[in-house]
Each structure stands twice: as structure tokens, then as C-alpha cells.
Design a protein around this motif. Structure first.
Motif, PDB file in Angstrom:
ATOM      1  N   HIS A  52      34.432  42.137 -70.189  1.00 43.99           N
ATOM      2  CA  HIS A  52      35.053  40.972 -69.533  1.00 43.99           C
ATOM      3  C   HIS A  52      35.120  41.168 -68.020  1.00 43.99           C
ATOM      4  CE1 HIS A  52      37.277  39.393 -73.347  1.00 43.99           C
ATOM      5  NE2 HIS A  52      36.042  38.981 -73.272  1.00 43.99           N
TER       6      HIS A  52
ATOM      7  N   CYS B  46      33.073  38.846 -65.426  1.00 41.32           N
ATOM      8  CA  CYS B  46      33.833  38.050 -64.443  1.00 41.32           C
ATOM      9  C   CYS B  46      33.494  38.448 -63.008  1.00 41.32           C
ATOM     10  CB  CYS B  46      35.338  38.173 -64.684  1.00 41.32           C
ATOM     11  SG  CYS B  46      35.840  37.323 -66.187  1.00 41.32           S
TER      12      CYS B  46
ATOM     13  N   ASN C 223      44.716  31.387 -76.512  1.00 46.02           N
ATOM     14  CA  ASN C 223      43.313  31.314 -76.103  1.00 46.02           C
ATOM     15  C   ASN C 223      42.412  30.792 -77.218  1.00 46.02           C
ATOM     16  OD1 ASN C 223      43.640  33.503 -77.775  1.00 46.02           O
ATOM     17  ND2 ASN C 223      42.244  34.838 -76.647  1.00 46.02           N
TER      18      ASN C 223
ATOM     19  N   GLN D 129      38.742  30.453 -76.273  1.00 49.31           N
ATOM     20  CA  GLN D 129      38.088  31.755 -76.086  1.00 49.31           C
ATOM     21  C   GLN D 129      37.775  32.383 -77.442  1.00 49.31           C
ATOM     22  OE1 GLN D 129      40.411  34.901 -74.236  1.00 49.31           O
ATOM     23  NE2 GLN D 129      38.600  36.174 -73.944  1.00 49.31           N
ATOM     24  N   GLU D 130      38.752  32.353 -78.349  1.00 46.76           N
ATOM     25  CA  GLU D 130      38.530  32.971 -79.668  1.00 46.76           C
ATOM     26  C   GLU D 130      37.413  32.242 -80.413  1.00 46.76           C
ATOM     27  OE1 GLU D 130      39.888  35.768 -80.692  1.00 46.76           O
ATOM     28  OE2 GLU D 130      41.591  36.014 -79.333  1.00 46.76           O
TER      29      GLU D 130
ATOM     30  N   GLN E 141      34.193  33.462 -78.953  1.00 47.28           N
ATOM     31  CA  GLN E 141      34.007  34.918 -78.947  1.00 47.28           C
ATOM     32  C   GLN E 141      33.215  35.348 -80.184  1.00 47.28           C
ATOM     33  OE1 GLN E 141      37.420  38.032 -79.299  1.00 47.28           O
ATOM     34  NE2 GLN E 141      37.293  37.418 -77.169  1.00 47.28           N
TER      35      GLN E 141
ATOM     36  N   GLY F 280      35.564  36.655 -82.498  1.00 48.29           N
ATOM     37  CA  GLY F 280      36.862  35.997 -82.261  1.00 48.29           C
ATOM     38  C   GLY F 280      37.715  35.825 -83.508  1.00 48.29           C
TER      39      GLY F 280
ATOM     40  N   CYS G 137      42.310  26.917 -70.186  1.00 46.00           N
ATOM     41  CA  CYS G 137      42.149  25.558 -70.742  1.00 46.00           C
ATOM     42  C   CYS G 137      43.413  24.724 -70.570  1.00 46.00           C
ATOM     43  CB  CYS G 137      41.792  25.616 -72.219  1.00 46.00           C
ATOM     44  SG  CYS G 137      40.164  26.297 -72.515  1.00 46.00           S
TER      45      CYS G 137
ATOM     46  N   SER H 204      35.969  29.971 -66.923  1.00 41.94           N
ATOM     47  CA  SER H 204      35.855  29.354 -68.247  1.00 41.94           C
ATOM     48  C   SER H 204      35.598  30.483 -69.241  1.00 41.94           C
ATOM     49  CB  SER H 204      34.708  28.345 -68.291  1.00 41.94           C
ATOM     50  OG  SER H 204      34.271  28.174 -69.625  1.00 41.94           O
ATOM     51  N   TRP H 205      36.595  30.749 -70.086  1.00 40.28           N
ATOM     52  CA  TRP H 205      36.408  31.839 -71.057  1.00 40.28           C
ATOM     53  C   TRP H 205      35.408  31.471 -72.133  1.00 40.28           C
ATOM     54  CZ3 TRP H 205      37.279  36.767 -70.447  1.00 40.28           C
ATOM     55  CH2 TRP H 205      38.016  37.115 -69.328  1.00 40.28           C
ATOM     56  N   GLN H 206      35.164  30.136 -72.299  1.00 44.35           N
ATOM     57  CA  GLN H 206      34.087  29.733 -73.200  1.00 44.35           C
ATOM     58  C   GLN H 206      32.765  30.259 -72.637  1.00 44.35           C
ATOM     59  OE1 GLN H 206      36.855  28.037 -72.143  1.00 44.35           O
ATOM     60  NE2 GLN H 206      36.486  25.875 -72.520  1.00 44.35           N
TER      61      GLN H 206
ATOM     62  N   GLU I 240      32.508  34.122 -73.069  1.00 46.18           N
ATOM     63  CA  GLU I 240      32.212  34.538 -74.451  1.00 46.18           C
ATOM     64  C   GLU I 240      30.836  34.038 -74.896  1.00 46.18           C
ATOM     65  OE1 GLU I 240      33.833  36.795 -75.639  1.00 46.18           O
ATOM     66  OE2 GLU I 240      35.870  36.675 -74.836  1.00 46.18           O
TER      67      GLU I 240
END
Ligand SMILES: Cc1cc2nc3c(=O)[nH]c(=O)nc-3n(C[C@H](O)[C@H](O)[C@H](O)COP(=O)(O)O)c2cc1C
Length: 357
Positions: A16, A20, A162, A165-166, A169, A172, A201, A228-230, A233
Motif C-alpha cells: 500500500h 500510494c 472500507n 476497498q474490501e 481487494q 478482501g 469514499c 481512491s482505494w478502489q 486494490e
């Protein structure tokens, strides 16, 4: 060799940070919504620019300025050095620091020093522990809660929500059923205030109400506009399964940018706090795409108690410019305070701000 869940968590936390730092994983066109707002200029401020007070308080503690270093890391070897520098910075500026998810500490005793270092490097700054909604939904025992809090002498516990994200993932965990009931157990037994945060989000007033009813004392909106964690992942997913298509191409773009813009979360929560006295004491942190001191000032005028930042501060740390970044943001903040006639952060909360047409 089969990977244990602890080693998967360790590897994920490391990747991560790398993604990032080095990949394009922000929302398209940074849509926090904050740029749509402008302060009303005060041509007669009647205060001295040299005598502005940036200090404020949050969860009963005085802090040096309305900024928090948002939850990021811990749980792998190199995280120790990152967390040490982040903690020294929190101590220097007297601001809160959230550590990254501590799930790893519940799965294994290794790398606990990468979390414990923050209290050693920041004996006085507010330090917040961190755990995810899926771990809360699975049920956390009193002993597990004690590990999270005691390891870093935490002043509060952040529970991150999240679901997107999950969902994206590769490994996830989307088992969120029963989360609010379990969250209520956590808020009743943690022994420290509990903060609920998203990771990019956003949190609506409708959800904030349910969280507050479960005993949460503050909300960190972590709205759309920053990382954006989407996307993070999805990047990890495609590097593992390059041929696989999980979502239709037309839906993917919208899902990668899914979320409530940070400014909309703030105005929604301001309306909730202003119209329902039982929710007025709820603390509010603005995060998700905070990129300078003007964003911090706008967030406060839109109802936040403080702002928080993750990726920009991680990048600054990596570039060796962390102190300079924070000081530049403080100067931005001072400029806005002077030009709106706000001598204190309490006064900045009441500064006139309008949506541009
Ligand atoms: C490298 C990295 C790791 C993160 N890990 C966590 C985490 O473990 N727990 C958490 O609640 N949020 C985590 N976040 C999310 C941030 O706390 C923040 O909510 C999000 O990145 C949006 O803020 P930003 O736009 O300032 O980056 C992480 C962010 C970054 C950049």
C-alpha cells in the motif's frame, strides 16, 4: 510455502505504501468539492497577522493546529522508520497521529515495535489506534482491544470503514453483517473514545447518525477526492490476475471513482449537528484530498473541527520535506485567518464561506 494471514497482512501494508507513493491512484480530477467554495474577503479584519492562534482542541485535548496525520502504516519492517518520523513530527507540531491498521498485531507478535515506536517518539501527542470494520464485525475480545490500545498508549481508537476497498481487494473481507452491534460493544468497552473513519469514499449524515447511535464520538469523513482505494486494490488485483475482468469496463470507471466528495460530507454533517442537538457534540475530521492550508481552512469553515492528511504527507516524508509541507500549510491557514478576520480557529469556524456559481 503457504502464506499465513499475518504474512499476507504484512505484505499488503508494505505494498500500500509503495503504490500510494509511486502510482497514480487518486480520484480522477481530485473532486473533493472544496475548490467550489470561496471565503468572503474581510477588508477590515481588525486583527494582527502576527498574532493569530492556530491552536484548537479535539476530543478534550489541546492541539497545536487543526491538522492530523492520518492513519497509514505499521506491521512490517520498514514501517518502523516511517512511523518514527511521523510520530516525531506529530510531537513537534503537537498534532494527532493515527497509526495504520493494527490487524497485523492481532494475527502475530512480530513487527509490534513498528507501532510501539510512535508512543516512544511522541510521548505527548494524541495517538490513535486503528482497526477495520471487518475485524470489528468478526468480534473483538476485550483482550484484543487491550492489545491495540496498550501497545501505543492510544488516546482514541479509530475504526475504519472500507467496504469499497474490501470489495476491490484481491483478498478482501466483505463480511460487514452485524457490524453496528459489534461496534456498540467496542465503544462500550474500549475505555477510550472511538472515531469512525472511511478511507476515501466518505461518510454521509445518514451513516454518521447510526455510528453515533452506536457510541462513536467523532467521524473522520475521509471523502472522495484524494486516494481512491478502489484504484489501489485494482492495481494489486491486476498484478495478480492480469487476465481477469471483475467488473464491466463501463462500470469500472465509475466504481473506481465511487464516493461522496469531502465537501459534501462536511456540509451534510454540519446540517446534522446544527439541526439535531443530540448529534451536536459529535467531533468531525475532514479528510480525503486535503492538499494545502486553504483546504484545511475551508474544511473548518464548512464544519470540521480539524483536517487530516495521509498521502501528501507520506510523499513529503519520502521527499524529505515533511516539516516544510506542514509549515507551508500553516502559512496558508494564517493567510486565510487574517483575510477573513479570524484570530482563532473558533472564529474561523464562523467565517463566511460561499459556494461559487
Ligand atoms: C499508504 C497509506 C496507507 C493507509 N492505511 C490506512 C489504514 O491502515 N487505516 C486507515 O484507516 N486508513 C488508511 N489509509 C487511508 C488514509 O488514512 C486516508 O483516509 C485516505 O488516504 C484519504 O486521505 P488522503 O487523500 O489525504 O490520502 C491509508 C492511506 C495511505 C496513503
Amino acid at each position: 510455502m503457504q502464506q499465513t494471514s499475518a504474512s499476507i497482512t504484512t505484505e499488503r501494508k508494505h505494498s500500500h505504501v509503495e503504490i500510494c507513493l509511486h502510482r497514480e491512484v487518486c480520484f480522477d480530477s481530485t473532486p473533493t468539492g472544496l475548490k467550489a467554495y470561496a471565503f468572503e474577503h474581510n477588508a477590515a479584519p481588525e486583527i494582527d497577522a502576527s498574532a493569530l492562534d492556530l491552536s484548537t482542541s479535539f476530543l478534550g485535548r489541546n492541539i497545536g493546529l487543526p491538522l492530523m496525520i492520518s492513519s497509514m502504516t505499521g506491521g512490517y519492517g520498514d514501517a518502523l522508520a516511517l512511523n518514527r518520523t511521523l510520530a516525531e513530527t506529530a510531537e513537534k507540531y503537537d498534532i494527532p497521529l493515527g497509526v495504520g491498521s493494527m490487524r497485523q498485531t492481532l494475527e502475530s507478535a512480530s513487527h509490534r515495535d513498528s507501532f510501539a515506536i510512535v508512543r516512544k517518539a511522541a510521548p505527548n501527542a494524541p495517538i490513535y489506534a486503528n482497526i477495520g470494520a471487518p475485524e470489528v464485525a468478526a468480534g473483538l475480545s476485550r483482550e484484543q482491544l487491550a492489545i491495540l490500545i496498550d501497545l501505543i498508549g492510544a488516546d482514541a481508537l479509530i475504526v475504519h470503514l472500507n467496504p469499497a476497498q474490501e470489495l476491490f481487494q484481491p483478498e478482501g473481507n466483505t463480511a460487514f453483517s452485524g457490524f453496528l452491534d459489534k461496534l456498540q460493544n467496542v465503544t462500550a468497552t474500549a475505555g477510550v473514545p472511538v472515531i469512525a473513519k472511511e478511507v476515501g469514499c466518505g461518510i454521509s449524515a445518514r451513516v454518521a447518525r447510526r455510528l453515533a447511535d452506536a457510541g462513536v464520538q467523532a467521524i473522520d469523513v475521509a471523502g472522495a477526492g484524494g486516494i481512491s482505494w478502489q484504484k489501489v486494490e485494482e492495481y494489486r488485483y491486476l498484478s495478480q490476475f492480469p487476465e481477469e475482468n471483475r467488473f464491466s469496463p463501463s462500470a469500472l470507471g465509475e466504481l473506481l471513482n465511487w464516493g461522496i466528495p469531502t465537501a459534501d460530507c462536511l456540509t451534510d454533517l454540519r446540517q446534522l449537528r446544527g439541526s439535531c442537538p443530540e448529534y451536536a457534540p459529535l467531533g468531525v475530521i475532514a479528510s480525503g484530498g486535503i492538499r494545502d492550508g486553504l483546504d484545511i481552512a475551508k474544511s473548518i469553515a464548512l464544519g470540521a473541527d480539524l483536517a487530516a492528511s495521509a498521502q501528501p504527507l507520506l510523499k513529503a516524508l519520502h521527499a524529505g520535506t515533511l516539516d516544510r509541507t506542514i509549515e507551508t500549510w500553516m502559512n496558508d491557514l494564517r493567510a486565510v485567518m487574517f483575510l477573513t478576520g479570524s484570530a482563532t480557529i473558533e472564529e474561523l469556524k464562523r467565517a463566511p464561506i460561499h459556494k461559487k456559481h
